[in-house]
Write an enzyme that holds these catalytic residues in place. Structure first.
Site, mmCIF file in Angstrom:
data_model
loop_
_atom_site.group_PDB
_atom_site.id
_atom_site.type_symbol
_atom_site.label_atom_id
_atom_site.label_comp_id
_atom_site.label_asym_id
_atom_site.label_seq_id
_atom_site.Cartn_x
_atom_site.Cartn_y
_atom_site.Cartn_z
ATOM 1 C CB SER A 134 -0.891 0.008 1.251
ATOM 2 O OG SER A 134 -1.504 1.263 1.442
ATOM 3 C CE1 TYR A 147 -3.904 -1.842 5.282
ATOM 4 C CE2 TYR A 147 -3.299 0.381 4.615
ATOM 5 C CZ TYR A 147 -3.618 -0.921 4.286
ATOM 6 O OH TYR A 147 -3.639 -1.314 2.966
#
Length: 243
Positions: A134, A147
């Protein structure tokens, strides 16, 4: 039926589904996921074997179920795509140990363990292991502390694994999408109380196409890091149109 084998986790997610459809053009794809309805849809596709698997439980706590055992028993795997991930908004202040453990289990420990168990099959095929990372893996912002930490860790995992396997014929690639039109992003925006305009985000099919470039790379090279960004970064959108 193609002789090449691919394994895709997170196959019922927005990005995972597109990856499965793309790879099924020339691979027999084992599509791993937990959503029964979406797995049934995947199972209707040519060259796709839908596998119901709770990877957190089966890989980290209990013995693998029948479907996962079949996957782990493959003598060779040409492509492994670790696409399964979860994301919840947390600051360092509000994140409790269970929040850290849950996201690290799914986002780091599961891909590490699945890849470890499939390394003999990947070596036999001189295959490719892809880790879907990501943009958060290169930068954190308030509210995505946990995250982002998992995705930073995933980069460390892939960088080390690439060096460890360089003489074993296994290629290692990170594909890092920016904000992508998926249920995960919709959930994060809902948590944050912000709007959702899918025209501002990457189409998941574009992530699958970017990943395909790594699959099709010639035998003398590997594409180590592929960043997939929206055509216009969210920060550069006119303020009145941001969501």
């Amino acid at each position: 039926m193609t002789g090449k084998i691919a394994v895709v986790t997170g196959a019922t997610g927005g990005i995972g589904r597109m990856i499965v459809e793309d790879l099924a053009r020339d691979h027999r794809v084992y599509a791993l996921g937990r959503n029964a309805e979406k797995l049934a849809e995947l199972g209707e596709l040519a060259n796709v074997v839908a596998v119901a698997a709770d990877l957190d439980r089966e890989l980290l706590d209990d013995s693998p179920g029948a479907g996962l055992t079949e996957v782990l028993g493959q003598p060779r795997v040409d492509v492994l795509v670790n696409a399964a991930a979860i994301a919840h908004r947390h600051t360092v202040e509000d994140a409790e140990p269970a929040d850290w453990r849950g996201m690290f289990d799914t986002n780091v420990f599961v891909p590490a363990e699945l890849t470890r168990q499939l390394l003999p099959a990947l070596r036999a095929a001189r295959g490719l292991a892809v880790f879907v990372n990501s943009g958060a893996g290169r930068g954190a912002y308030p509210g995505n502390a946990v995250y982002a930490a998992t995705k930073h860790a995933l980069y460390a995992l892939t960088d080390a694994l690439r060096r460890e396997e360089s003489n074993n014929g296994v290629r290692i690639t990170s594909v890092a999408p920016g904000p992508t039109d998926t249920p995960m992003l919709q959930g994060l925006n809902s948590q944050a109380g912000t709007g959702y305009d899918r025209s501002h985000y990457i189409d998941p099919v574009e992530v699958a196409r970017a990943l395909r470039t790594a699959v099709d790379a010639g035998p003398s090279t590997q594409l180590t890091d592929i960043a997939v960004r929206p055509r216009v970064e969210l920060a550069d959108l006119p303020e009145a149109t941001r969501s």
